[in-house]
Design a protein around this motif. Structure first.
Motif, PDB file in Angstrom:
ATOM      1  N   MET A  50      -1.664   6.355   0.251  1.00  0.00           N
ATOM      2  CA  MET A  50      -0.933   5.364   0.985  1.00  0.00           C
ATOM      3  C   MET A  50      -1.032   5.609   2.486  1.00  0.00           C
ATOM      4  O   MET A  50      -1.013   4.681   3.258  1.00  0.00           O
ATOM      5  CB  MET A  50       0.524   5.407   0.495  1.00  0.00           C
ATOM      6  N   SER A  51      -1.157   6.872   2.905  1.00  0.00           N
ATOM      7  CA  SER A  51      -1.193   7.172   4.333  1.00  0.00           C
ATOM      8  C   SER A  51      -2.493   6.680   4.963  1.00  0.00           C
ATOM      9  O   SER A  51      -2.506   6.301   6.130  1.00  0.00           O
ATOM     10  CB  SER A  51      -1.006   8.666   4.576  1.00  0.00           C
ATOM     11  N   GLN A  52      -3.607   6.682   4.186  1.00  0.00           N
ATOM     12  CA  GLN A  52      -4.853   6.178   4.733  1.00  0.00           C
ATOM     13  C   GLN A  52      -4.758   4.678   4.978  1.00  0.00           C
ATOM     14  O   GLN A  52      -5.272   4.175   5.981  1.00  0.00           O
ATOM     15  CB  GLN A  52      -6.016   6.475   3.788  1.00  0.00           C
ATOM     16  N   GLN A  53      -4.129   3.954   4.090  1.00  0.00           N
ATOM     17  CA  GLN A  53      -3.971   2.517   4.277  1.00  0.00           C
ATOM     18  C   GLN A  53      -3.101   2.226   5.483  1.00  0.00           C
ATOM     19  O   GLN A  53      -3.371   1.300   6.244  1.00  0.00           O
ATOM     20  CB  GLN A  53      -3.371   1.875   3.029  1.00  0.00           C
ATOM     21  N   ASP A  54      -2.065   2.993   5.669  1.00  0.00           N
ATOM     22  CA  ASP A  54      -1.192   2.800   6.826  1.00  0.00           C
ATOM     23  C   ASP A  54      -1.934   3.099   8.118  1.00  0.00           C
ATOM     24  O   ASP A  54      -1.805   2.365   9.103  1.00  0.00           O
ATOM     25  CB  ASP A  54       0.056   3.681   6.719  1.00  0.00           C
ATOM     26  N   SER A  55      -2.715   4.195   8.124  1.00  0.00           N
ATOM     27  CA  SER A  55      -3.447   4.527   9.350  1.00  0.00           C
ATOM     28  C   SER A  55      -4.548   3.503   9.614  1.00  0.00           C
ATOM     29  O   SER A  55      -4.848   3.188  10.763  1.00  0.00           O
ATOM     30  CB  SER A  55      -4.024   5.939   9.262  1.00  0.00           C
ATOM     31  N   ALA A  66      -4.426   0.272   8.766  1.00  0.00           N
ATOM     32  CA  ALA A  66      -3.763  -0.938   9.250  1.00  0.00           C
ATOM     33  C   ALA A  66      -3.321  -0.769  10.697  1.00  0.00           C
ATOM     34  O   ALA A  66      -3.526  -1.661  11.529  1.00  0.00           O
ATOM     35  CB  ALA A  66      -2.575  -1.283   8.359  1.00  0.00           C
ATOM     36  N   SER A  67      -2.757   0.380  11.032  1.00  0.00           N
ATOM     37  CA  SER A  67      -2.313   0.584  12.414  1.00  0.00           C
ATOM     38  C   SER A  67      -3.514   0.651  13.353  1.00  0.00           C
ATOM     39  O   SER A  67      -3.481   0.119  14.466  1.00  0.00           O
ATOM     40  CB  SER A  67      -1.454   1.842  12.523  1.00  0.00           C
ATOM     41  N   GLY A  68      -4.584   1.300  12.917  1.00  0.00           N
ATOM     42  CA  GLY A  68      -5.795   1.359  13.739  1.00  0.00           C
ATOM     43  C   GLY A  68      -6.418  -0.012  13.929  1.00  0.00           C
ATOM     44  O   GLY A  68      -6.907  -0.356  15.011  1.00  0.00           O
ATOM     45  N   PHE A  69      -6.403  -0.808  12.857  1.00  0.00           N
ATOM     46  CA  PHE A  69      -6.949  -2.155  12.939  1.00  0.00           C
ATOM     47  C   PHE A  69      -6.176  -2.999  13.940  1.00  0.00           C
ATOM     48  O   PHE A  69      -6.746  -3.668  14.792  1.00  0.00           O
ATOM     49  CB  PHE A  69      -6.915  -2.808  11.552  1.00  0.00           C
ATOM     50  N   PHE A  70      -4.842  -2.963  13.834  1.00  0.00           N
ATOM     51  CA  PHE A  70      -4.019  -3.743  14.752  1.00  0.00           C
ATOM     52  C   PHE A  70      -4.131  -3.242  16.185  1.00  0.00           C
ATOM     53  O   PHE A  70      -4.165  -4.034  17.134  1.00  0.00           O
ATOM     54  CB  PHE A  70      -2.557  -3.776  14.297  1.00  0.00           C
ATOM     55  N   ALA A  71      -4.221  -1.925  16.360  1.00  0.00           N
ATOM     56  CA  ALA A  71      -4.383  -1.376  17.710  1.00  0.00           C
ATOM     57  C   ALA A  71      -5.717  -1.829  18.300  1.00  0.00           C
ATOM     58  O   ALA A  71      -5.806  -2.203  19.477  1.00  0.00           O
ATOM     59  CB  ALA A  71      -4.297   0.143  17.678  1.00  0.00           C
TER      60      ALA A  71
END
Length: 119
Positions: A1-6, A8-13
């Protein structure tokens, strides 16, 4: 789950960073104006309508003269290219005519030599 969160945050950044950089570059490009555009905007600030109309007509005349010159140059360039193509086509036709004539002559010579051999 942490890879998906990172991810998503990287994508949005990245999307936000790209949007900011793209906006800055777009603004810089849009603010670079042609001298003609600046001249077009000047008559709009004048209060005298007749001066603005005269200036607009002068700009249109200059633009039409420039367009006419560009069209003439393009037309002459195309005519030159067409003439070059026609000359090249004529040369190729002559070369092919010589090749065809030589091959026909060889065919006639071979057929006549074979007919003499058969006799």
């Amino acid at each position: 789950m942490s890879q998906q969160d990172s991810f998503a945050s990287g994508f949005f950044a990245g999307a936000i960073f790209g949007g900011v950089v793209g906006g800055i570059i777009g603004t810089l490009v849009a603010t670079r104006r042609d001298p003609e555009q600046i001249l077009e905007e000047e008559p709009q600030t004048t209060t005298n309508l007749t001066e603005a109309k005269k200036a607009a007509k002068r700009r249109q005349m200059r633009a039409s003269e420039n367009e006419n010159m560009e069209m003439e140059v393009a037309r002459r360039s195309l005519e030159d290219k067409i003439a070059q193509l026609n000359a090249t086509i004529d040369e190729v036709r002559q070369q092919l005519g010589n090749v065809n004539a030589n091959s026909e002559q060889l065919i006639h010579e071979r057929s006549s030599s074979r007919s003499q051999e058969l006799r």
